[in-house]
Design an enzyme around this catalytic site. Structure first.
Site, PDB file in Angstrom:
ATOM      1  CB  SER A 113      -0.387  -7.452  -4.609  1.00 59.81           C
ATOM      2  OG  SER A 113      -0.216  -8.003  -3.353  1.00 59.81           O
ATOM      3  CG  HIS A 114      -4.044  -6.617  -1.820  1.00 62.19           C
ATOM      4  ND1 HIS A 114      -2.867  -5.974  -2.135  1.00 62.19           N
ATOM      5  CD2 HIS A 114      -4.912  -5.657  -1.480  1.00 62.19           C
ATOM      6  CE1 HIS A 114      -3.026  -4.674  -1.969  1.00 62.19           C
ATOM      7  NE2 HIS A 114      -4.256  -4.445  -1.572  1.00 62.19           N
ATOM      8  CG  ASP A 278      -0.533 -11.443  -1.390  1.00 58.08           C
ATOM      9  OD1 ASP A 278       0.366 -12.306  -1.365  1.00 58.08           O
ATOM     10  OD2 ASP A 278      -0.328 -10.251  -1.728  1.00 58.08           O
ATOM     11  CG  ASP A 280       2.199 -10.380  -4.852  1.00 56.70           C
ATOM     12  OD1 ASP A 280       1.350 -10.452  -3.940  1.00 56.70           O
ATOM     13  OD2 ASP A 280       3.098  -9.511  -4.870  1.00 56.70           O
ATOM     14  CG  ASP A 282       3.767  -9.778  -1.489  1.00 55.58           C
ATOM     15  OD1 ASP A 282       2.556 -10.059  -1.382  1.00 55.58           O
ATOM     16  OD2 ASP A 282       4.177  -8.725  -2.023  1.00 55.58           O
ATOM     17  NE  ARG A 283      -0.837  -7.556   0.953  1.00 56.85           N
ATOM     18  CZ  ARG A 283      -1.656  -6.548   1.152  1.00 56.85           C
ATOM     19  NH1 ARG A 283      -2.748  -6.718   1.862  1.00 56.85           N
ATOM     20  NH2 ARG A 283      -1.400  -5.365   0.625  1.00 56.85           N
ATOM     21  CE  LYS A 377       3.448  -7.395   1.242  1.00 57.82           C
ATOM     22  NZ  LYS A 377       3.743  -6.198   0.439  1.00 57.82           N
TER      23      LYS A 377
HETATM   24  C1  VG1 Z   1      -0.911  -1.848   0.883  1.00 52.44           C
HETATM   25  C2  VG1 Z   1      -0.441  -2.107   2.305  1.00 52.44           C
HETATM   26  C3  VG1 Z   1       1.067  -1.982   2.383  1.00 52.44           C
HETATM   27  C4  VG1 Z   1       1.721  -2.931   1.373  1.00 52.44           C
HETATM   28  C5  VG1 Z   1       1.157  -2.656  -0.019  1.00 52.44           C
HETATM   29  C6  VG1 Z   1       1.661  -3.634  -1.043  1.00 52.44           C
HETATM   30  O1  VG1 Z   1      -0.580  -0.536   0.512  1.00 52.44           O
HETATM   31  O2  VG1 Z   1      -1.048  -1.217   3.203  1.00 52.44           O
HETATM   32  O3  VG1 Z   1       1.503  -2.250   3.692  1.00 52.44           O
HETATM   33  O4  VG1 Z   1       3.104  -2.767   1.355  1.00 52.44           O
HETATM   34  O5  VG1 Z   1      -0.271  -2.752  -0.001  1.00 52.44           O
HETATM   35  O6  VG1 Z   1       1.394  -4.957  -0.665  1.00 52.44           O
HETATM   36  P1  VG1 Z   1      -1.649   0.683   0.557  1.00 52.44           P
HETATM   37  O7  VG1 Z   1      -0.903   1.837  -0.020  1.00 52.44           O
HETATM   38  O8  VG1 Z   1      -2.831   0.240  -0.205  1.00 52.44           O
HETATM   39  O9  VG1 Z   1      -1.978   0.864   2.015  1.00 52.44           O
HETATM   40  V1  VG1 Z   1       1.045  -6.057  -1.855  1.00 52.44           V
HETATM   41  O10 VG1 Z   1       1.015  -7.608  -1.129  1.00 52.44           O
HETATM   42  O11 VG1 Z   1      -0.333  -5.433  -2.464  1.00 52.44           O
HETATM   43  O12 VG1 Z   1       2.326  -5.933  -2.909  1.00 52.44           O
HETATM   44 CO    CO Z   2       1.156  -9.059  -2.389  1.00 57.20          CO
END
Ligand code: VG1
Ligand code: CO
Length: 542
Positions: A113-114, A278, A280, A282-283, A377
C-alpha cells in the site's frame, strides 16, 4: 505437470498486521519466505480445488517475481483457474471487484500500500476472501498459526507465465487468464455514477481537476476513466505510470508525501479540484484550491450528499467509521436517522457490516473511503463521488465543506505520527497508558475534565467476535477526544499515532487553523504520554 513438494521450516514472524503481511523486500526475498506464507494461506482457507483465484498487485518492486511464484503454487495447490491482471497489476478495489464478479474462491493482493517501494523498500501480500474483503481476524489468525507449523510447500516446475499479454495459458491442469486490470472496474464505476453528466461537467471548460497517481497503480485506472471515458484533458492525470519504486517517494496521499499536488493546489493557477491516491489505489486525498478536506470530513460530506449520485439515490442504510476517525459522520447519520458503527482500525472490520447489509458507506481517517460496491476502500470511487457532488451542486469545493460545518458543526481533527520509535519503547508507552486509564474518570487534565478513559474493545455486531486492545481513548466532557494506538502496517521500528479531535459548533470559529485549534489538546496528549514538548515532535502531521 510435475508437482514438487519442498521441505521448509517456519518463520516466526508471519503474523498479518492491519492489512496483510508487510515486510522489507529483503525479508520476502529470503529463500522460502514468500512460499511459506502463500502455502499457509492455501492451507488455511479450506477446500479450493477447481475454484478460481484472483491475483494482482500494485506494481511495486518484486511484484512480478512474486506473482510467478504465486501462480506456480496456486496451480500446485489445485486451483482450477487463476485470473491475473495484465503486467501483474490490480488496484486493491479492482481486485476486490474481480473476486466478486468472477465468483472466485478468493484473491491474493500483492501490495504494501502506502509503504515505500524499491529493493530497499517494502513488500506485502494479503488474502481476500470470496466476498472480496480482506481476510477477517479469525482467518488471519488461522493463517498465522499455519505458518508456525508449516513443514513443506507445493509448487510446479514450469516456465514463467507471460503476464504481459491478455489471454489464456495452461499451467498443468490450471488455466491462467491474463485480464485487463481496468475494464471491469471502470464498468462498475459506470453503474454507480452518471458518466454522461460528468463528461459534460469535465468538458464544460468551467471546471478543471488534477489527479496525482503518485507513480502507483491508479495511473492506468485514472487515465482510462477520467481522461478516456470522461473526457478530462490529457495531462489531468499526473505521475500516471506505475513505477516499481514509485519514483522514490512514499505513495501515501497526505499533505506531506503528496507535496507536488499540494503545491499545485496552493499555486496561483490552481485547478478547482485535486485528488491523489496511494500505492494500491484504495486511499484518496481531496483538495480544493488552497483547501484540504480531512478524510473524516470527506466521509461526512460524502454521506450527506451521496444521494446526488445515481448509485446512492435510494439513500444509505447505515455508515461505519474506524474508531480513531472523527465523529463528523456520526452527526450526519443521526440526522439521516441511520445507524453509525464504530470499528477498530483496518478495513477488514467493515466486511461483516457490508455483507450483512448494515452499512452503505464507510471510512477511516487515514484517507480511506468506500462503499458496498466492493469490500475495500476505493480511492478513485471517492474521487468520482466527489466529482458527482461538485457537478450537481456547482459550488466551489471549499464552500461545500463550509456549508457542511455550518450545518453540523466542525470537528477539528488531526493525526500526529511519531515514527521510528524503538518497538520496546513503544510497547512501554502503550503499557503505561493502559495502566493509567482505569482511574481517570472525573480527573482534570490541562483544563479539561476526563469523562472516560478506556482501551477500545470491539464486538462485531454480526458475528459477535470480540477484538480487544484497539487503542487507548481519552474522552473529555466537552466532547474532545485523544486516541493513542500503534501502527500495524510498518515494517521497521514502531509508529505511535496520536489522534486529536475537538468539536466546534460556533461557525464564527470554524475558520481557525487546525493545528492552533488543537494545540491545547495536543499538549495534553503529549504530556499524558510522557513526551517532552521540546524533544519529542511528531514526524508526520495529517
Ligand atoms: C494504516 C491506517 C489504517 C488503514 C491501514 C491500511 O494502518 O491507519 O486506517 O486501514 O493503514 O491501509 P496502521 O495500522 O498503520 O495505522 V492501506 O491503504 O496501507 O492498505
Ligand atoms: Co492502500
Amino acid at each position: 505437470m510435475n508437482i514438487r513438494t519442498v521441505p521448509t521450516r517456519p518463520f516466526p514472524d508471519q503474523r498479518p498486521g492491519t492489512s496483510g503481511l508487510r515486510k522489507k523486500v529483503s525479508v520476502f526475498r529470503q529463500p522460502h519466505y514468500l512460499e511459506n506464507f502463500v502455502q499457509a494461506i492455501f492451507d488455511a482457507v479450506g477446500d479450493h480445488r477447481g475454484r478460481s483465484l484472483v491475483v494482482g498487485g500494485d506494481g511495486r518492486y518484486y511484484n512480478r517475481r512474486a506473482i510467478q511464484t504465486v501462480l506456480r503454487m496456486a496451480a500446485a495447490s489445485g486451483f482450477g483457474r487463476i485470473i491475473v491482471g495484465r503486467q501483474g497489476l490490480l488496484s486493491t478495489p479492482a481486485a476486490s471487484h474481480l473476486i466478486r464478479k468472477q465468483r472466485a474462491f478468493g484473491g491474493l493482493i500483492l501490495s504494501a500500500s502506502h509503504n515505500p517501494g524499491g529493493p530497499e523498500g517494502d513488500f506485502g501480500i494479503k488474502y481476500n476472501a470470496a466476498n472480496g474483503g480482506a481476510a477477517p481476524e479469525a482467518l488471519t489468525d488461522a493463517i498465522y498459526a499455519q505458518s508456525l507449523r508449516i513443514e513443506a510447500y507445493r509448487t510446479v516446475d514450469a516456465p514463467d507465465v507471460d503476464i504481459d499479454r491478455l489471454g489464456v495459458t495452461a499451467l498443468g491442469d490450471t488455466v491462467v487468464e491474463v485480464v485487463d486490470p481496468v475494464a471491469d472496474y471502470a464498468a462498475l464505476m459506470e453503474t454507480l455514477f452518471d458518466f454522461e453528466r460528468l463528461r459534460e461537467f469535465l468538458g464544460s471548460g468551467v471546471f478543471r481537476m488534477r489527479f496525482d497517481a503518485m507513480h502507483a497503480v491508479t495511473g492506468p485506472y485514472a487515465r482510462a476513466i477520467l481522461e478516456d471515458r470522461l473526457g478530462a484533458p490529457a495531462g489531468t492525470v499526473v505521475n500516471g505510470v506505475p513505477l516499481p519504486d514509485f519514483g522514490g517517494g512514499k505513495p501515501d496521499p497526505n499533505l506531506v508525501r503528496a507535496w507536488e499536488l499540494v503545491e499545485a493546489m496552493n499555486g496561483a493557477d490552481a485547478p478547482d479540484f485535486g485528488a491523489a491516491s496511494d500505492g494500491d489505489g484504495d486511499r484518496n486525498m481531496i483538495l480544493g484550491p488552497g483547501f484540504f478536506v480531512t478524510p473524516s470530513d470527506s466521509l461526512a460530506v460524502l454521506a450527506a450528499n451521496a444521494h446526488l449520485a445515481p448509485g446512492y439515490r435510494a439513500g444509505l442504510v447505515g455508515v461505519a467509521r474506524s474508531m480513531p476517525t472523527s465523529r463528523a459522520v456520526d452527526r450526519v447519520a443521526e440526522e439521516l436517522g441511520i445507524p453509525c458503527f464504530e470499528t477498530p482500525t483496518g478495513w477488514k472490520f467493515f466486511g461483516s457490516l457490508l455483507d450483512a447489509g448494515k452499512v452503505t458507506l464507510c471510512g477511516e481517517e487515514s484517507f480511506g473511503t468506500g462503499s458496498d460496491h466492493v469490500r475495500e476502500k476505493d480511492g478513485l470511487w471517492a474521487v468520482l463521488l466527489w466529482l458527482s457532488i461538485l457537478a450537481e451542486r456547482r459550488q466551489p469545493l471549499a464552500e461545500i465543506v463550509r456549508d457542511h460545518w455550518r450545518r453540523y458543526g466542525r470537528h477539528f481533527y488531526s493525526r500526529h505520527d511519531y515514527e521510528d520509535i524503538d518497538s520496546e519503547a513503544a510497547n512501554v508507552i502503550m503499557g503505561a497508558l493502559r495502566a493509567r486509564i482505569g482511574e481517570l474518570s472525573g480527573r482534570r487534565l490541562g483544563g479539561l475534565t476526563i469523562r472516560l478513559g478506556d482501551d477500545f474493545s470491539y464486538t462485531d455486531p454480526v458475528d459477535h467476535r470480540v477484538t480487544p486492545h484497539q487503542g487507548v481513548r481519552l474522552l473529555f466532557d466537552d466532547g474532545s477526544r485523544i486516541v493513542y494506538r500503534l501502527s500495524g502496517t510498518g515494517t521497521g521500528s514502531a509508529i505511535l499515532r496520536i489522534y486529536l479531535e475537538r468539536y466546534e459548533s460556533n461557525p464564527g470559529r470554524h475558520d481557525q487553523d487546525v493545528q492552533s485549534a488543537l494545540a491545547d489538546l495536543a499538549a495534553v496528549a503529549r504530556e499524558f504520554a510522557g513526551f517532552s514538548a521540546r524533544r519529542d515532535k511528531p514526524s508526520v502531521i495529517t
